[in-house]
Design a protein around this motif. Structure first.
Motif, short mmCIF file in Angstrom:
data_model
loop_
_atom_site.label_atom_id
_atom_site.label_comp_id
_atom_site.label_asym_id
_atom_site.label_seq_id
_atom_site.Cartn_x
_atom_site.Cartn_y
_atom_site.Cartn_z
N ALA A 42 0.83 -1.21 0.00
CA ALA A 42 0.00 0.00 0.00
C ALA A 42 0.85 1.25 0.00
O ALA A 42 0.32 2.37 -0.12
N GLY A 43 2.15 1.11 0.17
CA GLY A 43 3.04 2.27 0.20
C GLY A 43 3.38 2.73 1.60
O GLY A 43 3.76 3.88 1.81
N LYS A 44 3.26 1.84 2.60
CA LYS A 44 3.52 2.22 3.99
C LYS A 44 4.98 2.62 4.20
O LYS A 44 5.28 3.64 4.82
N SER A 45 5.88 1.79 3.71
CA SER A 45 7.30 2.06 3.93
C SER A 45 7.73 3.35 3.26
O SER A 45 8.56 4.09 3.79
N SER A 46 7.14 3.65 2.11
CA SER A 46 7.48 4.89 1.42
C SER A 46 7.04 6.10 2.25
O SER A 46 7.76 7.11 2.34
N VAL A 47 5.84 6.02 2.83
CA VAL A 47 5.36 7.11 3.68
C VAL A 47 6.28 7.30 4.87
O VAL A 47 6.65 8.43 5.24
N LEU A 48 6.71 6.20 5.47
CA LEU A 48 7.56 6.28 6.65
C LEU A 48 8.93 6.86 6.30
O LEU A 48 9.48 7.67 7.04
N GLU A 49 9.48 6.46 5.16
CA GLU A 49 10.79 6.97 4.76
C GLU A 49 10.77 8.47 4.53
O GLU A 49 11.77 9.16 4.72
N SER A 50 9.59 8.99 4.15
CA SER A 50 9.51 10.42 3.85
C SER A 50 9.74 11.26 5.10
O SER A 50 10.16 12.41 5.01
N PHE A 51 9.44 10.70 6.29
CA PHE A 51 9.67 11.45 7.52
C PHE A 51 11.16 11.57 7.81
O PHE A 51 11.62 12.58 8.35
N VAL A 52 11.90 10.53 7.48
CA VAL A 52 13.33 10.52 7.77
C VAL A 52 14.11 11.25 6.68
O VAL A 52 15.16 11.83 6.93
#
Length: 822
Positions: A42-52
């Motif tokens: 669903a793109g979860k990891s991509s969303v999380l990486e955007s914070f870092v």
């Protein structure tokens, strides 16, 4: 004035953390966790990486995240990563971090799509982040593949629930735009633990992959399928972009271009995209900090008040100044004298409500323990008559006496008086021991100066020993005075004229001034010798008067269970049972009659030794005495039956005279002993500490050396002063944070009834259920031990001023049935 963003919060929060970390305090703002929940790919990891702002998570198709990844962002001057399972190893290459995550996942779950609830803990240090915890969770799946168990859906659900049920966890419910939002598993799970939608943000991904001619405009405008906090659309990098090493900055520019150029989204482009999602989360962090600050400020202020008094003392003490040392010595001795006097005389400040101490314990010895010791030495009737018999016959010798010899009376009385020495010496020992205990309580305040404490302890201990020796001599002198002259003209002595009259035991109650209806004691006791078949041991409310012992169901004294007359009753000790914590004594009838129903004795139990001693002393006042030992130590055998009526009359006369005179002696000793000990020991020691102790310390000639601090105390003093300065600085920083941030209100509630409960679909008929174990435990984030504090430690609700509440329970579901495979 709007939110100024995380950039302004970072230096302020870092200053607060630096101020407190130097003195071992934690900055307990406890920023929220952010959990990313959604289906596979669903793109979860991509969303999380955007914070870092870094590309460091494994990517691919199918289930890639197979263990929870707890990512702790920690503010630091340099940028690197650390794994909990690789302590001490710093990862500066983010590709290496990705490889380590993949290797650690396979180590526990294998390489064939297995999952595990055991989290991977990764700390990322960077100057561009706040202390924050992000959680990357496995994607929700329906059907098992590879080595995955049949109930994979429910294992993943339980795993997710363990994180999102926490009150300080923000839920990013990630749903691809090319799927049915009404059936989003992420939103269903979020509603289970956050029914009001206060901490759930909808994230719509893959907007660029929707079929031509379709869009998610109504959803993003929060008109169709609304959420309280609404939806934010993002466009992540495709797998092709990732393989082509397209960096995150370029991806953010492409995302911005997509929203600005798309006809359905360009009017809401300002509230779409990863940067906007970051700003929303930044605002949430700001709100959390603002909500937490009042309680955190109060916490720091209470700590500051707690150390203020100690700091004032330390600021006045300069270990290098002889005048300061002398002043502190004088103040320490004066405080010791005041503390000792307060413990002995009693004081209204700092009253101990748990145990007796000091003067209260000495008072109990005066009026409970010592009278009990006196009564224990009284001879029983048969032994006393036998001694009088032998005394009369030995005085007459070969002749038969016609008159009662007064020498027999004097011999018996002197023997009884001599036996008082034992209880009196024990009395002195008990008071002396209490004095040592009381003084030791006062010595604790001198622990900062070991030499001063040691010398003071030696001097005071020597003084107590000297006064104890003088007191022993004086007590023995008092007994010798009583032995020196038997005053048969005492106004309370019965005299030979009235010696023929009966002088029974009840006279002692008159001497003690106890009337028949006077209540001597009330309290709880357990009747412990009642058999299980008859109800077993029970606790009752007992009332002791001069004539009876009654017990009631409770302390309201409405339902009386029994009343036992005290006539012919005696008491004896009962050994403490192996498994019992109670202290027991027994009451029995000297004429072998039943005491209570068909019981020959009544065993009563107390909770403490102090209660036991107090009940015994109270029973003595009521005339219930301890059981006597009837063994004749001289080998004279059983008492002889009097065949001579004249001898029997003489024995009775002497017995009544001895009984009368000894009651006078006991009364005198009970009165004089506490007075003698108070004057010779307690008051003397108190006077010595207040007036002579300081002079003897000066006489040692080492006053400066006496005030040398212990290394521990020196370290403690420096730590207290540092802590005081750090707390003042932290309170100043909190004031700056309060003026540098502003909160935004929570959006109003919306109708989210369109989200159906996340109950699983029923399986096909005839399928066999799968037995499941317990849900995995709540994952724990390890406490950070470096310069900054871990954001995921406990205490969030307490410092945030929220009421104590049980953690939300994880919704449990029945496991699915395994379909029959032909």
């Amino acid at each position: 004035m709007g939110n100024r963003g995380m950039e302004e919060l970072i230096p302020l929060v870092n200053r607060l953390q630096e101020a407190l970390s130097g003195v071992g305090q934690s900055c307990s703002l406890h920023l929220p966790q952010i959990a990313v929940v959604g289906g596979q790919s669903a793109g979860k990891s991509s969303v999380l990486e955007s914070f870092v702002g870094r590309d460091f998570l494994p990517r691919g198709s199918g289930i890639v995240t197979r263990r929870p990844l707890i990512l702790q962002l920690l503010s630091a001057n340099t940028e690197y990563g650390e794994f909990l399972h690789c302590k001490g190893k710093k990862f500066t290459d983010f590709d290496e971090i990705r490889q380590e995550i993949e290797a650690e996942t396979c180590r526990v779950t294998g390489s064939n799509k297995g999952i595990s609830p055991v989290p991977i803990n990764l700390r990322m240090y960077s100057p561009h982040v706040l202390n924050l915890t992000l959680v990357d969770l496995p994607g929700i799946t329906k059907l098992p593949v590879g080595d995955q168990p049949a109930d994979i859906e429910y294992q993943i659900r339980d795993m997710i629930m363990q994180f999102i049920c926490k009150e300080n966890c923000l839920i990013l419910a990630v749903t691809p735009a090319n799927t049915d939002l009404a059936n989003s598993d992420a939103l269903k799970l979020a509603k289970d633990v956050d029914p009001q939608g206060q901490r759930t943000i909808g994230v719509i991904t893959k907007l660029d992959l929707m079929d031509e001619g379709t869009d998610a405009r109504e959803i993003l405008e929060n008109r169709l399928l609304p959420l309280r906090r609404g939806y934010i659309g993002v466009v992540n990098r495709s797998q092709k972009d990732i393989d082509g090493k397209k960096d995150i900055k370029a991806a953010l520019l492409a995302e911005e271009k997509f929203f600005l150029s798309h006809p359905a989204y360009k009017h809401i482009a300002a509230s779409m995209g990863t940067p906007y999602l970051q700003r929303i989360l930044n605002q949430q962090l700001t709100n959390h900090i603002r909500d937490t600050l009042p309680a955190f400020r109060s916490h720091l202020q209470s700590q500051l008040l707690a150390v203020n008094k100690e700091v004032e003392e330390y600021k006045q003490y300069n270990p290098d100044d002889p005048a300061s040392r002398t002043k502190t010595l004088l103040q320490s001795v004066q405080r010791l004298a005041v503390d000792f006097e307060k413990l002995i005389e009693g004081s209204g400040d700092k009253v101990d409500t748990m145990i007796l101490s000091g003067g209260a314990r000495i008072n109990r010895i005066f009026h409970e323990r010592f009278p009990y010791e006196l009564v224990k030495i009284e001879s029983d009737e048969s032994k006393l008559r036998r001694e009088i018999n032998y005394a009369i016959r030995n005085i007459h010798g070969v002749r038969t006496g016609l008159f009662t010899p007064d020498m027999a009376f004097e011999a018996i009385v002197k023997k009884q008086i001599s036996r008082l020495k034992g209880p009196c010496m024990k009395f002195v020992d008990m008071v002396s021991q209490e004095l040592f205990t009381t003084v030791n309580q006062c010595f604790n305040k001198l622990s900062s100066f070991p030499k001063l404490r040691d010398e003071t302890e030696k001097i005071i201990t020597t003084e107590i020993r000297e006064q104890e020796s003088k007191c022993r001599d004086q007590v023995l002198l008092l007994i010798d005075i009583q032995l020196a002259y038997i005053n048969t003209k005492h106004e309370d002595f019965v005299g030979f004229t009235n010696a023929q009259q009966m002088y029974n035991q009840s006279n002692k109650k008159v001497v003690l001034g106890i009337s028949g209806n006077q209540v001597i004691r009330k309290g709880w006791l357990t009747v412990s010798n009642i058999g299980i078949m008859k109800g077993g041991a029970k606790e009752y409310w007992f009332i002791l008067t001069a004539e009876s012992l009654s017990w009631f169901k409770d302390d309201e004294e409405k339902e009386k269970k029994y009343m036992l007359p005290l006539d012919n009753l005696k008491l004896r000790d009962v050994e403490k049972g192996f498994m019992s914590s109670k202290f027991v004594f027994a009451i029995f009838n000297t004429e072998s009659r039943n005491v209570y129903k068909d019981y020959k004795c009544l065993e009563l139990a107390c909770n403490t030794q102090d209660e036991l001693d107090s009940w015994k002393a109270s029973l003595l006042r009521a005339g219930v005495y301890p059981e006597k030992v009837t063994v004749d130590g001289q080998g004279n055998g059983a008492p002889e039956n009097f065949t001579d009526p004249q001898l029997e009359r003489q024995v009775e006369t002497i017995r009544n005279l001895v009984d009368s005179y000894m009651s006078i002696i006991y009364k005198t000793i009970r009165d004089l002993m506490p007075k003698a000990i108070m004057h010779l020991m307690i008051n003397s020691v108190k006077e010595f500490i207040s007036s002579e102790l300081l002079a003897q310390l000066y006489a040692l000639g080492e006053c400066s050396a006496l005030m040398d601090e212990s290394p521990e105390q020196q370290q403690h003093r420096e730590e207290v002063l540092r802590k005081h300065d750090a707390l003042k600085e932290a309170l100043a920083v909190i004031g700056e944070i309060s003026t540098s941030t502003c909160s935004t209100p929570l959006p109003p509630p919306v109708d989210s009834s369109w989200i159906q409960p996340s109950s699983p679909k029923k399986s096909v008929t005839g399928a066999k259920p799968v037995t499941r174990g317990h849900a995995p435990p709540v994952p724990r984030v390890p406490t950070h031990t470096g310069r900054t504090a871990s954001p995921s430690t406990d205490g969030v609700q307490q410092l945030a001023g929220q009421p104590h509440r049980a953690p939300p329970c994880v919704p449990r579901r029945h496991p699915p049935a395994i379909p029959n495979v032909k």
